[in-house]
Scaffold this active site. Structure first.
Site, mmCIF file in Angstrom:
data_model
loop_
_atom_site.group_PDB
_atom_site.id
_atom_site.type_symbol
_atom_site.label_atom_id
_atom_site.label_comp_id
_atom_site.label_asym_id
_atom_site.label_seq_id
_atom_site.Cartn_x
_atom_site.Cartn_y
_atom_site.Cartn_z
ATOM 1 C CE1 TYR A 275 -2.911 -3.151 0.551
ATOM 2 C CE2 TYR A 275 -4.107 -1.822 2.129
ATOM 3 C CZ TYR A 275 -4.005 -2.961 1.366
ATOM 4 O OH TYR A 275 -4.985 -3.912 1.423
ATOM 5 C CE1 TYR B 129 -6.473 -8.869 -2.221
ATOM 6 C CE2 TYR B 129 -7.320 -8.295 -4.393
ATOM 7 C CZ TYR B 129 -7.271 -8.070 -3.022
ATOM 8 O OH TYR B 129 -8.012 -7.066 -2.463
ATOM 9 C CB VAL C 263 -24.311 13.292 -8.942
ATOM 10 C CG1 VAL C 263 -24.322 13.709 -10.406
ATOM 11 C CG2 VAL C 263 -23.591 14.351 -8.093
ATOM 12 C CB SER D 100 -19.839 3.016 -3.139
ATOM 13 O OG SER D 100 -19.664 2.830 -1.737
ATOM 14 C CB THR E 157 -6.266 -2.381 -1.499
ATOM 15 O OG1 THR E 157 -6.016 -1.858 -2.811
ATOM 16 C CG2 THR E 157 -6.238 -3.904 -1.543
#
Length: 564
Positions: A82, A200, A249, A295, A519
């Site tokens: 990360y 991954y 929106v 999302s 992530t």
């Protein structure tokens, strides 16, 4: 094409990161950036139950119990991978620790509370399982090695191939300790994309040698909102960025042009969810529109101690807007692959708050480890999959306490989740998705009792534990694993789509070479790319990403581990 202003649709980590990079690397003024969003955290949430109820709950079904805390998910970090996230956090002050950046705050906490999970897997009648024995046979090793060694140039061959498809001639793979740990560490399902599993395996290949103890996992001091999102929000507000909430929106205006494939946004229509009124915002030639197009917590719903979380059938705020764009342009992906198959993406979680530490102490006794950064997964006693194999029923995380800054010293907070919410409980005879918070707590105590070595089974303290519960909040998330759904590369738009003059996509539903989704790394990276593009910064200056799959020593260690 460089711009001077930006409108952000969505205020999750990806767009927040884009704003930070526009200010610090693009040298923009904060007042040149405006966010329109339903909330200010996206999937990185964490709050008291009363705040969460006000924000998420269907007003027609008010929560009876708004005590305690809630976080819909939990975040495990890996510093080695990360790198973009840690770069972002190094640029802003911590929200809770004076004289530290958010990155220093996290590294300081993590350095003092290192992860070493002694009870990664547990099974009734067996207690703690030795997860270091991955359980592979030669067929498992062959298929996994073939996947890991597949070159990037051939990744397209995995388009629309699920993990179940890839291992269809090797069902044994799904009964290995490795799979139990991998699926619950990263939230993969057998219906998930093999392309994503491959990514991954490439970026997290070093986890092969330590997955049973999670020693590669790093964590924040507090929940992800207070330790990740709040520092960014505080910084952006101080810079003069406008963050306008309670806005959904719902449509784009696009420029009519003789170039039929040119993508230029000229206006936005949004709903004010407080008033119910529609509002319109013009987008001029100097303004970029940076859109988080999906999302995993969209359409999430909350229950309480006596109420299950209802199913919200909304397609999803961000995905609905994404779909509007795909109806106009051909190269912006296919949201239905991710948001039209709940069977592949849904799961349920719960946050349990107690007024004392009886349950916490019992978990400590049973797992032989103090609260901190463990992820405990309970393997079913009997076969429960369509292939006639066992699987994990539920998983829990017992955080280092306190997990919230306003949590009292006598309170404990525990988080858990069910990766397959339609499966039935072993101790409560109904699907997890239909359970109240009370029933989820009872199922947890039952699961712990199966692996309790004694003396004095946890069931002896069941009533005392139940009486200690302030609240247990179930959460239903129809799209929690949607980003892993089986897909082709072209089903996700690029961060900067071809022919787009002022529109960029960010978040977990965009296509980025070599990046793995789910992530904070991939989210931040997408925002960084969008910011650099519109600020005219060469992409060569992006944070350098490591490729552990190219490291001979890492590959050699992983190979050795496969035969243990």
């Amino acid at each position: 094409m460089t711009k001077n202003k930006a409108i952000m649709i969505g205020a999750g980590l990806a767009n927040m990161a884009a704003a930070v990079y526009l200010i610090q690397e693009g040298h923009w003024q904060g007042d040149q950036i405006t966010f329109y969003a339903l909330d200010d955290h996206g999937a990185n949430d964490g709050s008291t139950a009363s705040v969460a109820a006000d924000e998420y709950w269907n007003k027609n079904h008010p929560m009876a119990n708004t005590k305690g805390f809630v976080a819909r998910g939990g975040r495990m970090l890996n510093y080695r991978t990360y790198v973009d996230l840690m770069d972002l956090l190094s640029r802003i002050p911590s929200a809770t620790e004076p004289n530290m950046t958010a990155a220093e705050d996290t590294r300081d906490f993590d350095g003092k509370h290192r992860t070493f999970d002694k009870a990664r897997l547990m099974e009734g009648g067996k207690g703690i399982i030795d997860g270091g024995k991955l359980g592979f046979n030669n067929k498992d090793r062959w298929y996994l090695t073939k996947l890991i060694l597949m070159p990037d140039s051939k990744e397209d061959e995995l388009d629309n191939i699920s993990i179940a498809d890839y291992f269809k001639d090797d069902p044994h793979f799904f009964s290995t300790n490795f799979w139990y740990m991998w699926e619950t560490t990263f939230a993969f399902r057998i219906q998930s994309s093999t392309q994503e599993l491959r990514r991954y395996m490439h970026q997290m290949i070093y986890e092969f040698t330590q997955i049973e103890h999670l020693v590669g996992v790093n964590r924040t001091r507090y929940n992800q909102y207070e330790s990740i999102m709040l520092p960014v929000i505080n910084y952006l507000k101080k810079q003069g960025v406008q963050i306008i909430l309670n806005r959904r929106v719902v449509d784009f205006d696009f420029k009519d042009t003789q170039m039929q494939d040119e993508i230029t946004v000229t206006g936005l229509t949004m709903e004010n969810t407080e008033t119910g009124n529609n509002e319109h915002v013009d987008v001029d030639d100097d303004t970029a529109v940076i859109f988080t197009n999906g999302s995993i917590t969209d359409s999430a719903s909350l229950g309480d101690f006596d109420t299950p979380a209802p199913e919200n059938m909304d397609y999803g705020a961000a995905a609905s807007l994404w779909k509007k764009a795909t109806e106009r342009f051909y190269n912006l992906g296919n949201p239905d692959k991710f948001f039209n198959d709940r069977n592949a993406s849904e799961w349920s979680s719960f946050t349990l708050t107690t007024k004392d530490h009886v349950l916490l102490n019992e978990i400590t006794r049973i797992t032989t480890q103090v609260p901190g950064n463990a992820l405990n997964s309970f393997i079913s006693t009997n076969p429960i999959t369509s292939m006639g194999t066992k699987d994990v029923n539920m998983s829990i995380v017992v955080h280092h306490q306190p997990h919230f800054t306003d949590q009292k010293s006598n309170e404990s907070v525990i988080w858990g989740y069910f990766l397959y919410p339609r499966r039935k409980g072993e101790f409560v005879d109904k699907p997890y998705i239909e359970m109240t918070g009370k029933e989820m707590a009872e199922e947890l105590i039952g699961q712990l009792s199966k692996v309790d070595p004694g003396p004095g089974n946890i069931m002896d303290k069941k009533q005392e534990i139940m009486d200690s519960i302030i609240n247990c909040i179930p959460v239903y998330m129809p799209y929690a694993s949607a980003l892993f759904n089986n897909r082709a590369k072209t089903d996700r738009p690029k961060v900067i789509p071809e022919h787009a003059t002022n529109l960029a996509f960010t978040g977990e539903f965009v296509e980025q070479p070599y990046q793995m989704v789910f992530t904070e790394q991939s989210a931040v990276r997408s925002g960084e790319i969008a910011a650099y593009h519109f600020a005219g910064i060469p992409m060569a200056k992006l944070v350098k990403n490591p490729r552990y799959d190219k490291d001979p020593k890492t590959l050699a260690k992983a190979t050795k581990k496969m035969f243990e």
